[in-house]
Design a protein around this motif. Structure first.
Motif, PDB file in Angstrom:
ATOM      1  N   ALA A 156      55.214  -3.507  29.687  1.00 17.20           N
ATOM      2  CA  ALA A 156      54.521  -2.426  28.989  1.00 17.20           C
ATOM      3  C   ALA A 156      55.512  -1.680  28.108  1.00 17.20           C
ATOM      4  O   ALA A 156      56.645  -1.427  28.506  1.00 17.20           O
ATOM      5  N   ALA A 157      55.088  -1.337  26.896  1.00 18.64           N
ATOM      6  CA  ALA A 157      55.975  -0.608  25.986  1.00 18.64           C
ATOM      7  C   ALA A 157      55.170  -0.079  24.809  1.00 18.64           C
ATOM      8  O   ALA A 157      54.074  -0.548  24.520  1.00 18.64           O
ATOM      9  N   THR A 158      55.749   0.905  24.120  1.00 23.79           N
ATOM     10  CA  THR A 158      55.163   1.457  22.912  1.00 23.79           C
ATOM     11  C   THR A 158      55.706   0.668  21.720  1.00 23.79           C
ATOM     12  O   THR A 158      56.858   0.820  21.346  1.00 23.79           O
ATOM     13  N   LEU A 159      54.871  -0.212  21.173  1.00 27.09           N
ATOM     14  CA  LEU A 159      55.282  -0.997  20.007  1.00 27.09           C
ATOM     15  C   LEU A 159      54.569  -0.452  18.779  1.00 27.09           C
ATOM     16  O   LEU A 159      53.666   0.376  18.886  1.00 27.09           O
ATOM     17  N   TRP A 160      54.959  -0.946  17.626  1.00 27.16           N
ATOM     18  CA  TRP A 160      54.235  -0.562  16.400  1.00 27.16           C
ATOM     19  C   TRP A 160      54.267  -1.720  15.427  1.00 27.16           C
ATOM     20  O   TRP A 160      55.152  -2.582  15.492  1.00 27.16           O
ATOM     21  N   TYR A 161      53.248  -1.777  14.583  1.00 27.68           N
ATOM     22  CA  TYR A 161      53.215  -2.826  13.564  1.00 27.68           C
ATOM     23  C   TYR A 161      53.405  -2.171  12.204  1.00 27.68           C
ATOM     24  O   TYR A 161      53.017  -1.011  11.996  1.00 27.68           O
ATOM     25  N   HIS A 162      54.020  -2.900  11.310  1.00 28.86           N
ATOM     26  CA  HIS A 162      54.259  -2.335   9.972  1.00 28.86           C
ATOM     27  C   HIS A 162      54.560  -3.440   8.985  1.00 28.86           C
ATOM     28  O   HIS A 162      54.816  -4.589   9.365  1.00 28.86           O
ATOM     29  N   ASP A 163      54.542  -3.087   7.697  1.00 25.02           N
ATOM     30  CA  ASP A 163      54.835  -4.062   6.662  1.00 25.02           C
ATOM     31  C   ASP A 163      56.294  -4.497   6.737  1.00 25.02           C
ATOM     32  O   ASP A 163      57.164  -3.737   7.179  1.00 25.02           O
ATOM     33  N   SER A 284      61.641   3.950  26.821  1.00 25.18           N
ATOM     34  CA  SER A 284      62.442   3.732  25.628  1.00 25.18           C
ATOM     35  C   SER A 284      61.754   2.654  24.797  1.00 25.18           C
ATOM     36  O   SER A 284      60.605   2.295  25.081  1.00 25.18           O
ATOM     37  N   ASP A 285      62.426   2.121  23.784  1.00 26.26           N
ATOM     38  CA  ASP A 285      61.827   1.075  22.943  1.00 26.26           C
ATOM     39  C   ASP A 285      61.142  -0.005  23.784  1.00 26.26           C
ATOM     40  O   ASP A 285      60.038  -0.436  23.490  1.00 26.26           O
ATOM     41  N   GLY A 286      61.840  -0.446  24.828  1.00 23.87           N
ATOM     42  CA  GLY A 286      61.395  -1.607  25.590  1.00 23.87           C
ATOM     43  C   GLY A 286      60.710  -1.232  26.885  1.00 23.87           C
ATOM     44  O   GLY A 286      60.715  -2.000  27.843  1.00 23.87           O
ATOM     45  N   GLY A 287      60.087  -0.067  26.957  1.00 21.33           N
ATOM     46  CA  GLY A 287      59.284   0.275  28.124  1.00 21.33           C
ATOM     47  C   GLY A 287      59.993   1.206  29.096  1.00 21.33           C
ATOM     48  O   GLY A 287      60.998   1.844  28.764  1.00 21.33           O
ATOM     49  N   LEU A 288      59.432   1.277  30.315  1.00 25.25           N
ATOM     50  CA  LEU A 288      59.860   2.272  31.295  1.00 25.25           C
ATOM     51  C   LEU A 288      61.345   2.180  31.638  1.00 25.25           C
ATOM     52  O   LEU A 288      61.913   1.084  31.741  1.00 25.25           O
ATOM     53  N   LEU A 289      61.939   3.346  31.851  1.00 22.67           N
ATOM     54  CA  LEU A 289      63.279   3.419  32.420  1.00 22.67           C
ATOM     55  C   LEU A 289      63.158   3.188  33.927  1.00 22.67           C
ATOM     56  O   LEU A 289      62.065   3.284  34.487  1.00 22.67           O
ATOM     57  N   ALA A 290      64.284   2.938  34.580  1.00 28.12           N
ATOM     58  CA  ALA A 290      64.258   2.785  36.034  1.00 28.12           C
ATOM     59  C   ALA A 290      63.868   4.104  36.694  1.00 28.12           C
ATOM     60  O   ALA A 290      63.125   4.138  37.669  1.00 28.12           O
ATOM     61  N   ALA A 291      64.345   5.204  36.136  1.00 28.53           N
ATOM     62  CA  ALA A 291      64.077   6.530  36.693  1.00 28.53           C
ATOM     63  C   ALA A 291      63.995   7.520  35.538  1.00 28.53           C
ATOM     64  O   ALA A 291      64.602   7.303  34.500  1.00 28.53           O
ATOM     65  N   PRO A 292      63.227   8.611  35.730  1.00 29.36           N
ATOM     66  CA  PRO A 292      63.120   9.592  34.636  1.00 29.36           C
ATOM     67  C   PRO A 292      64.444  10.308  34.388  1.00 29.36           C
ATOM     68  O   PRO A 292      65.306  10.372  35.260  1.00 29.36           O
ATOM     69  N   ARG A 356      62.028  -1.270  37.504  1.00 28.35           N
ATOM     70  CA  ARG A 356      63.347  -1.874  37.755  1.00 28.35           C
ATOM     71  C   ARG A 356      63.897  -2.343  36.432  1.00 28.35           C
ATOM     72  O   ARG A 356      63.196  -3.012  35.675  1.00 28.35           O
ATOM     73  N   VAL A 357      65.116  -1.983  36.161  1.00 25.05           N
ATOM     74  CA  VAL A 357      65.768  -2.460  34.945  1.00 25.05           C
ATOM     75  C   VAL A 357      67.066  -3.123  35.381  1.00 25.05           C
ATOM     76  O   VAL A 357      68.010  -2.457  35.787  1.00 25.05           O
ATOM     77  N   GLU A 358      67.066  -4.452  35.372  1.00 27.14           N
ATOM     78  CA  GLU A 358      68.260  -5.188  35.785  1.00 27.14           C
ATOM     79  C   GLU A 358      69.272  -5.183  34.650  1.00 27.14           C
ATOM     80  O   GLU A 358      68.953  -5.643  33.561  1.00 27.14           O
ATOM     81  N   PRO A 359      70.472  -4.686  34.897  1.00 25.13           N
ATOM     82  CA  PRO A 359      71.468  -4.775  33.827  1.00 25.13           C
ATOM     83  C   PRO A 359      71.874  -6.236  33.596  1.00 25.13           C
ATOM     84  O   PRO A 359      72.047  -6.992  34.550  1.00 25.13           O
ATOM     85  N   LEU A 360      71.978  -6.636  32.336  1.00 23.21           N
ATOM     86  CA  LEU A 360      72.486  -7.972  32.024  1.00 23.21           C
ATOM     87  C   LEU A 360      73.994  -7.959  32.270  1.00 23.21           C
ATOM     88  O   LEU A 360      74.665  -6.959  32.020  1.00 23.21           O
ATOM     89  N   ASP A 361      74.504  -9.083  32.741  1.00 22.69           N
ATOM     90  CA  ASP A 361      75.906  -9.147  33.156  1.00 22.69           C
ATOM     91  C   ASP A 361      76.786  -9.678  32.018  1.00 22.69           C
ATOM     92  O   ASP A 361      76.643 -10.833  31.612  1.00 22.69           O
ATOM     93  N   PRO A 362      77.703  -8.848  31.508  1.00 20.63           N
ATOM     94  CA  PRO A 362      78.563  -9.298  30.403  1.00 20.63           C
ATOM     95  C   PRO A 362      79.376 -10.548  30.754  1.00 20.63           C
ATOM     96  O   PRO A 362      79.703 -11.340  29.873  1.00 20.63           O
ATOM     97  N   ALA A 363      79.669 -10.725  32.038  1.00 16.85           N
ATOM     98  CA  ALA A 363      80.437 -11.911  32.437  1.00 16.85           C
ATOM     99  C   ALA A 363      79.645 -13.192  32.184  1.00 16.85           C
ATOM    100  O   ALA A 363      80.205 -14.277  32.091  1.00 16.85           O
ATOM    101  N   LYS A 364      78.317 -13.062  32.062  1.00 11.46           N
ATOM    102  CA  LYS A 364      77.474 -14.248  31.844  1.00 11.46           C
ATOM    103  C   LYS A 364      77.310 -14.569  30.362  1.00 11.46           C
ATOM    104  O   LYS A 364      76.643 -15.551  30.006  1.00 11.46           O
ATOM    105  N   ALA A 365      77.860 -13.722  29.487  1.00 10.97           N
ATOM    106  CA  ALA A 365      77.681 -13.954  28.052  1.00 10.97           C
ATOM    107  C   ALA A 365      78.486 -15.171  27.616  1.00 10.97           C
ATOM    108  O   ALA A 365      79.679 -15.273  27.892  1.00 10.97           O
ATOM    109  N   GLU A 440      68.807   0.818  29.743  1.00 13.30           N
ATOM    110  CA  GLU A 440      67.450   0.798  29.196  1.00 13.30           C
ATOM    111  C   GLU A 440      67.296  -0.411  28.274  1.00 13.30           C
ATOM    112  O   GLU A 440      68.280  -0.921  27.749  1.00 13.30           O
ATOM    113  N   TRP A 441      66.045  -0.840  28.098  1.00 12.51           N
ATOM    114  CA  TRP A 441      65.750  -1.918  27.163  1.00 12.51           C
ATOM    115  C   TRP A 441      65.475  -1.329  25.790  1.00 12.51           C
ATOM    116  O   TRP A 441      64.649  -0.432  25.650  1.00 12.51           O
TER     117      TRP A 441
END
Ligand code: C2O
Ligand code: CU
Ligand code: CU
Length: 487
Positions: A156-163, A284-292, A356-365, A440-441
């Motif tokens: 779930a997230a607040t998106l928008w469409y535009h030209d 945020s852009d990509g939906g709910l935070l883990a906590a307010p 739940r917002v799982e942090p991506l692991d920089p070691a996996k990049a 956050e996403w």
């Protein structure tokens, strides 16, 4: 691995001294956004009621899919009291109708172009297959239409469409081609957040109006140099919320969810309440935070969103609560005003845990890539470049592998709100520091002046061509865009 301002400047070929000479710097010559002074008589602030964009209705729905139709057409609307303003709108409305869709349920939107110019429609924040994403040269010609398929395999997230038409996004969005697209899911629906009439999408954008009510925009056809003068970005002198100038809204003594979207071409806001109050950020852009998160101010660069809850029960009946832009003084510091009108029952709450917002692991990049965002010369003039190159739809600048995690290091000269299509990301560092809040996403991140921001993302879902670009629309139109292809 994090980069300081000094290292960022060195990467740009500027000495660290460049910024320290008072009143004069190399960056000082780079154009910044400029106010377009309108001339129309402006209304008293907080006299026009806040409009809510119409709800789009599917014209057909079957077991798997909801089908919508939007027709882009010119219209005349009353934005400033007593004046007619010609716009281009989805269904002739500005903002366009709000689409409310559900995560995992396919949504098909047919966009028909009844304007005199080609258009492109993009769903900002959508995890979308390439043929429906609105690549800037996927033109819909006047009289033609295009079906966009949105699988919405996303939270779930607040998106928008535009030209998103190449070289013309700034003027076409300025004329009104933008609307909300809200994605809901079960996780969010199960939370006791404010809903219904207390869940308000607010598109904040600035415009200027000539005395006849038109919204002028500097174009190539104007006096020589007119467009170049505004290459740093066009700022309007009237702040609109959902298409109304400095509107007012009467509210209950209760919690409201405000889905704040900065839909401006080039203006950045730091939104806060006056005489004071807390903005509880929940998304945020990509939906709910883990906590307010309790904030006094929320900063939004063009393209960014923040979902916040405001509790008007902290005020008395009859109180006014202004939403202001703390980066400005005078008329452009005003955004809108709430008036607390009545006591009311309120069953809503902001739970301590939202998601739940799982942090991506920089070691996996697997890969780290560098992108610089600077002004520079192109086609004999000046433009905005990524890695010293102007946008060219025939060139692919990066080929991430499907499923791969990557770190992208983004470095600015002046401030640039950078937006990545397809793939939501997390910010690892900005100016050498970890971000203040929780993970956050995001899909758009503001690079402040001479700053390096490291983002981490995982390319999933679809192979194909997408863009990375600056969401200052004048920068975008002057070539600050780059193609990547997921392979
Ligand atoms: Cu909101 Cu590529 O755009
Ligand atoms: Cu986008
Ligand atoms: Cu930019």
């Amino acid at each position: 691995m994090t980069m300081t301002r000094r290292q960022a400047l060195r990467l740009l070929g500027l000495g660290a001294a460049a910024l320290t000479v008072p009143g004069c710097s190399l960056l000082g010559r780079t154009p910044s956004p400029r106010l377009l002074v309108g001339g129309a008589p402006l209304p008293e602030p907080y006299t026009v009621p806040l409009p809510l964009p119409a709800a789009a209705r599917p014209h057909r729905t079957d077991a798997t899919t909801d089908y919508y139709e939007l027709v882009q057409r010119p219209a005349e609307v009353e934005i400033l009291p007593g004046l007619r303003t010609p716009i281009w709108g989805y269904d002739g409305q500005f903002p366009g109708p709000t689409i409310r869709a559900r995560s995992g349920r396919r949504t098909v939107v047919r966009v028909t172009n009844r304007l005199g110019v080609p258009t492109v429609t993009h769903l900002h924040g959508g995890h979308t297959p390439p043929e429906s994403d609105g690549y800037p040269t996927d033109l819909v010609q006047p009289g033609a239409h295009r079906d966009h398929t949105f699988p919405l395999e996303q939270r779930a997230a607040t998106l928008w469409y535009h030209d998103h038409r190449m070289d013309h996004t700034g003027p076409q969005v300025w004329r009104g081609l933008a609307g909300f697209f809200l994605v809901g899911d079960e996780e969010e629906a199960a939370l006791p957040l404010p809903a219904g009439e207390r869940d308000l999408p607010l598109m904040i954008c600035d415009r200027s109006f000539a005395t006849d009510g038109t919204m002028p925009y500097p174009t190539r056809g104007d006096a020589p140099g007119a467009r170049e003068a505004f290459m740093g970005g066009v700022l309007g002198d009237v702040i609109l919320v959902n298409g109304a100038p400095w509107p007012r809204l009467g509210v209950d003594r209760a919690r409201y969810r405000l889905r704040l979207l900065n839909g401006s071409n080039a203006r950045t806001y730091e939104l806060g309440l006056s005489p004071g109050g807390t903005l509880t950020q929940i998304g945020s852009d990509g939906g709910l935070l883990a906590a307010p998160r309790s904030l006094r101010r929320v900063r939004l660069a063009p393209g960014e969103r923040a979902d916040v809850v405001v509790d008007f029960a902290a005020h008395r009946v009859g109180d006014h609560v202004e939403l202001r832009n703390l980066l400005e003084e005078g008329p452009q510091a005003r955004v809108m005003r709430f008036t607390v009108e009545r006591d009311a029952r309120d069953d809503s709450a902001v739970p301590k845990t939202l998601s739940r917002v799982e942090p991506l692991d920089p070691a996996k990049a697997a890969v780290t890539r560098d992108f610089t965002f600077t002004s520079g010369s192109m086609h004999g003039g000046t433009g905005w470049l990524i890695n010293d190159k102007p946008f060219d739809a025939r060139r692919v600048d990066a080929r991430p592998k499907l499923g791969q995690t990557e770190i992208w290091r983004l470095t600015s000269d002046v401030s640039h709100p950078v937006h990545l299509h397809l793939s939501p990301f997390q910010v690892l560092s900005a100016g050498g520091e970890r971000p203040a809040g929780p993970t956050e996403w995001k899909d758009t991140v503001e690079l402040r002046e001479a700053q390096t921001v490291e983002i981490i993302t995982r390319f999933t879902g679809y192979r194909g061509r997408y863009v990375l670009h600056c969401h200052n629309l004048e920068h975008e139109d002057m070539a600050m865009m780059s193609t990547f292809e997921v392979i």
